[in-house]
Scaffold this motif. Structure first.
Motif, PDB file in Angstrom:
ATOM      1  N   VAL A  58      -1.124   5.224   2.321  1.00 27.90           N
ATOM      2  CA  VAL A  58      -0.391   3.961   2.359  1.00 27.90           C
ATOM      3  C   VAL A  58       0.687   4.012   1.283  1.00 27.90           C
ATOM      4  N   VAL A  59       1.909   3.682   1.659  1.00 31.61           N
ATOM      5  CA  VAL A  59       3.028   3.623   0.716  1.00 31.61           C
ATOM      6  C   VAL A  59       3.684   2.260   0.881  1.00 31.61           C
ATOM      7  N   THR A  60       3.855   1.548  -0.233  1.00 27.87           N
ATOM      8  CA  THR A  60       4.511   0.254  -0.231  1.00 27.87           C
ATOM      9  C   THR A  60       5.575   0.250  -1.312  1.00 27.87           C
ATOM     10  N   VAL A  61       6.794  -0.167  -0.959  1.00 26.92           N
ATOM     11  CA  VAL A  61       7.913  -0.131  -1.898  1.00 26.92           C
ATOM     12  C   VAL A  61       8.715  -1.426  -1.764  1.00 26.92           C
ATOM     13  N   LEU A  62       9.076  -2.000  -2.905  1.00 19.97           N
ATOM     14  CA  LEU A  62       9.958  -3.153  -2.958  1.00 19.97           C
ATOM     15  C   LEU A  62      11.122  -2.774  -3.860  1.00 19.97           C
ATOM     16  N   GLY A  63      12.341  -2.811  -3.329  1.00 22.00           N
ATOM     17  CA  GLY A  63      13.521  -2.428  -4.093  1.00 22.00           C
ATOM     18  C   GLY A  63      14.452  -3.599  -4.329  1.00 22.00           C
ATOM     19  N   THR A  64      15.018  -3.628  -5.540  1.00 24.23           N
ATOM     20  CA  THR A  64      15.997  -4.646  -5.913  1.00 24.23           C
ATOM     21  C   THR A  64      17.145  -3.965  -6.648  1.00 24.23           C
TER      22      THR A  64
END
Length: 142
Positions: A58-64
């Motif tokens: 599982v890979v989860t990424v949040l970019g800003t």
């Protein structure tokens, strides 16, 4: 001449029989299905990404957007270990670099008491202006 043709054909047949069959690969890893692959890019530097496979990755990424033109990312990834358990890594990647957190990441042992005392003494000497030469002798005596 017939003998030469026979030897040539025998060698060719041996090579064909000994060669792996087309389309068959040896030691190929098993196929792992992708259960979910969601990607959203909002066009302003913000994005979200999530990936899940049937074997538990599982890979989860949040970019800003970052303050220096880079992407700041908060995320996590999880993958199976040979013993059947899962490893999880949480991380932040931004102006201050990549900072992972996980039980699997080795940590430095605590500084022993005697070393802490030596550091304290050295800091005190530095505050007092003590200077040492290249051979380890004290240069100034007060």
């Amino acid at each position: 001449m017939e003998t030469l043709v026979f030897v040539f054909l025998a060698c060719l047949a041996s090579v064909i029989v000994a060669a792996p069959q087309l389309g068959q690969q040896q030691d190929r890893p098993p196929h792992i299905a992708i259960i979910r692959d969601d990607r959203q890019d909002f066009g302003d530097g913000n994005f979200i990404y999530e990936f899940v496979s049937e074997n538990g990755i599982v890979v989860t990424v949040l970019g800003t957007p970052g303050s220096r033109g880079q992407s700041n990312i908060q995320g996590s990834y999880r993958f199976p270990l040979p013993d059947g358990t899962f490893a999880t890594v949480l991380y932040v990647a931004d102006e201050n670099g990549y900072r992972p957190e996980s039980d699997l990441i080795p940590t430095t042992p605590p500084v022993p008491d005697h070393a802490q005392e030596q550091i304290r003494v050295a800091e005190e000497q530095r505050r007092q202006g003590v200077v040492w030469d290249q051979r380890g002798f004290r240069v100034n005596r007060k």
